[in-house]
Design a protein around this motif. Structure first.
Motif, PDB file in Angstrom:
ATOM      1  N   GLY A   1      45.665  11.748  41.736  1.00  0.00           N
ATOM      2  CA  GLY A   1      44.881  10.834  42.503  1.00  0.00           C
ATOM      3  C   GLY A   1      44.413   9.859  41.978  1.00  0.00           C
ATOM      4  O   GLY A   1      43.848   9.751  41.109  1.00  0.00           O
ATOM      5  N   CYS A   2      44.834   8.602  42.586  1.00  0.00           N
ATOM      6  CA  CYS A   2      44.538   7.239  42.089  1.00  0.00           C
ATOM      7  C   CYS A   2      43.437   6.500  42.952  1.00  0.00           C
ATOM      8  O   CYS A   2      43.610   5.364  43.102  1.00  0.00           O
ATOM      9  CB  CYS A   2      45.755   6.413  41.814  1.00  0.00           C
TER      10      CYS A   2
ATOM     11  N   GLY B   1      40.106   8.226  39.837  1.00  0.00           N
ATOM     12  CA  GLY B   1      41.437   8.370  39.208  1.00  0.00           C
ATOM     13  C   GLY B   1      41.772   7.209  38.561  1.00  0.00           C
ATOM     14  O   GLY B   1      42.036   7.217  37.241  1.00  0.00           O
TER      15      GLY B   1
ATOM     16  N   ASP C   1      50.236   9.578  42.870  1.00  0.00           N
ATOM     17  CA  ASP C   1      49.389   9.288  44.235  1.00  0.00           C
ATOM     18  C   ASP C   1      50.644   8.898  45.401  1.00  0.00           C
ATOM     19  O   ASP C   1      51.657   8.694  44.923  1.00  0.00           O
ATOM     20  CB  ASP C   1      48.302   7.944  43.822  1.00  0.00           C
TER      21      ASP C   1
ATOM     22  N   ARG D   1      47.412   1.882  45.425  1.00  0.00           N
ATOM     23  CA  ARG D   1      46.965   2.604  44.309  1.00  0.00           C
ATOM     24  C   ARG D   1      47.793   2.607  43.035  1.00  0.00           C
ATOM     25  O   ARG D   1      47.474   2.199  42.016  1.00  0.00           O
ATOM     26  CB  ARG D   1      46.386   4.018  44.772  1.00  0.00           C
ATOM     27  N   LEU D   2      49.081   2.900  43.355  1.00  0.00           N
ATOM     28  CA  LEU D   2      49.920   3.138  42.191  1.00  0.00           C
ATOM     29  C   LEU D   2      50.179   1.834  41.606  1.00  0.00           C
ATOM     30  O   LEU D   2      50.605   1.873  40.191  1.00  0.00           O
ATOM     31  CB  LEU D   2      51.308   3.787  42.662  1.00  0.00           C
TER      32      LEU D   2
ATOM     33  N   ASN E   1      55.073   8.382  42.734  1.00  0.00           N
ATOM     34  CA  ASN E   1      54.631   8.724  43.885  1.00  0.00           C
ATOM     35  C   ASN E   1      55.730  10.001  44.227  1.00  0.00           C
ATOM     36  O   ASN E   1      56.762   9.987  44.346  1.00  0.00           O
ATOM     37  CB  ASN E   1      55.148   7.627  44.910  1.00  0.00           C
TER      38      ASN E   1
ATOM     39  N   VAL F   1      40.775  14.101  42.565  1.00  0.00           N
ATOM     40  CA  VAL F   1      40.535  14.091  43.918  1.00  0.00           C
ATOM     41  C   VAL F   1      39.463  15.088  44.505  1.00  0.00           C
ATOM     42  O   VAL F   1      38.556  14.894  45.020  1.00  0.00           O
ATOM     43  CB  VAL F   1      41.811  14.380  44.618  1.00  0.00           C
TER      44      VAL F   1
ATOM     45  N   ALA G   1      45.375  18.981  45.433  1.00  0.00           N
ATOM     46  CA  ALA G   1      45.405  18.140  44.331  1.00  0.00           C
ATOM     47  C   ALA G   1      45.159  19.167  43.007  1.00  0.00           C
ATOM     48  O   ALA G   1      46.097  18.985  41.896  1.00  0.00           O
ATOM     49  CB  ALA G   1      44.151  17.121  44.039  1.00  0.00           C
TER      50      ALA G   1
ATOM     51  N   LYS H   1      41.425   4.668  53.628  1.00  0.00           N
ATOM     52  CA  LYS H   1      42.036   3.928  52.446  1.00  0.00           C
ATOM     53  C   LYS H   1      42.612   2.805  52.829  1.00  0.00           C
ATOM     54  O   LYS H   1      43.834   2.314  52.150  1.00  0.00           O
ATOM     55  CB  LYS H   1      43.166   4.985  52.200  1.00  0.00           C
TER      56      LYS H   1
END
Length: 348
Positions: free
Chosen positions: A177-178, A182, A201, A206-207, A219, A245, A250, A337
């Motif tokens: 979880g990023c 995270g 994630d 986010r990655l 991913n 998360v 998760a 998000k």
């Protein structure tokens, strides 16, 4: 004063509410200079947690002391401070043993009657009880507000998630979880000496940010995270795996990643009463699980020093800066998000 108030899932409003006052000797009245929307705020917003209508939200903040009670000794009016998301008493059995997050009288800002009935920080002013324990002065050495805003919650939560394990320099840490917690965990793990950090994630943005922080980004839609971690560790598994998360999905993803004798750390907030865990696998692999509220007040000073030394730069996770008046849109973006981290300015 103006504040963000809760009226049900998906319903956050900007309203005029009564300005708080100093009530107890240990209180300060803090003018909020910056506040942020936290993932925990999304629990009532998304319907996972009940909250009273009209309650003022928010618990990530920093500001200027406008007034103080007679019992406050560490701060003067006009000084600036960042604060913990919770208030502890400093006197009970748990506080005396250095675990204020387990205080018998713990209260959390902006989380309703069940968590202490303290109106929150997404407002122009906030009453801060037990100020000498709750707040830390902002260093006067050129750091900006955005460098320090997250010290009282997500940054120190990520730090605590790694620090309370038995991690050794050079260990491999996997973060599931990023989101903001995270990413703060990624930064903390590297600052504490992790050899490699694997960030897992499914959100490309986010990655990408995790990768810029030095993590190996994975991913699961494209690559099997288990295989990546096993190949990286000569088929042992990660020494530490963090569920950043707070969900059963998760948590389930953590078990295949951790090595025998390793540790799974759970800083993410769980609101469910129960979750399924592979207890047989946990027993056979001698897995240690550590979970719970982070020791924010115990680690804030350490985290501030890491920021001052340039070893952590938390402001890189901020994606949106908005006036308080646009707070409802900030919640919508964050829940969808479409925002990584939203910072609110109550002065505009």
């Amino acid at each position: 004063m103006q504040a963000l108030t809760f009226y049900g899932p998906g319903d956050v409003r900007v309203e005029e509410v009564a300005r708080p006052e100093v009530e107890e000797p240990g209180d300060v009245l803090l003018r909020i200079d910056r506040a942020a929307i936290c993932g925990t705020d999304l629990h009532p917003y998304s319907g996972r947690m009940e909250l009273e209508e009209g309650f003022v939200l928010g618990h990530e903040y920093l500001g200027t002391i406008e007034a103080k009670g007679d019992g406050v000794s560490q701060f003067e009016e006009g000084e600036r401070a960042v604060g913990s998301f919770f208030v502890s008493c400093g006197k009970c059995w748990f506080c005396r043993r250095g675990v204020p997050m387990k205080c018998m009288a713990i209260r959390v800002f902006g989380m309703g009657f069940a968590m202490g009935d303290l109106p929150g920080a997404q407002s122009q002013y906030m009453r801060v009880p037990e100020a000498d324990l709750t707040l830390r002065k902002l260093p006067e050495d050129g750091l900006g507000d955005e460098d320090l805003l997250f010290v009282g919650d997500i940054l120190t939560t990520g730090y605590d998630a790694v620090r309370k394990t038995d991690m050794r320099p050079g260990d491999v840490v996997a973060v599931v979880g990023c989101g903001p917690v995270g990413l703060c965990t990624v930064m903390a793990a590297r600052a504490l000496g992790a050899g490699r950090v694997v960030a897992v994630d499914m959100v490309p943005e986010r990655l990408k940010l995790a990768e810029s922080l030095g993590a190996l980004a994975v991913n699961p839609k494209e690559t099997d995270a288990d295989d990546v971690v096993l190949e990286l560790t000569e088929w042992r598994g990660a020494d530490i795996v963090v569920d950043a998360v707070g969900s059963e999905q998760a948590l389930a993803a953590c078990f295949p990643l951790v090595r025998m004798g390793g540790t799974i750390s759970l800083p993410g907030m769980y609101v469910e009463d129960a979750a399924t865990v592979p207890i047989g696998d946990m027993w056979l692999k001698n897995i240690t699980i550590t979970a719970g509220v982070a020791n924010i007040q115990g680690h804030m000073d350490e985290v501030i020093e890491l920021i001052r030394d340039g070893r952590i730069d938390p402001k890189v996770i901020i994606s949106h800066r908005m006036p308080l008046s646009e707070g409802p849109e900030g919640y919508r973006l964050f829940e969808a998000k479409e925002a990584m981290k939203v910072v609110l300015d109550p002065s505009t």
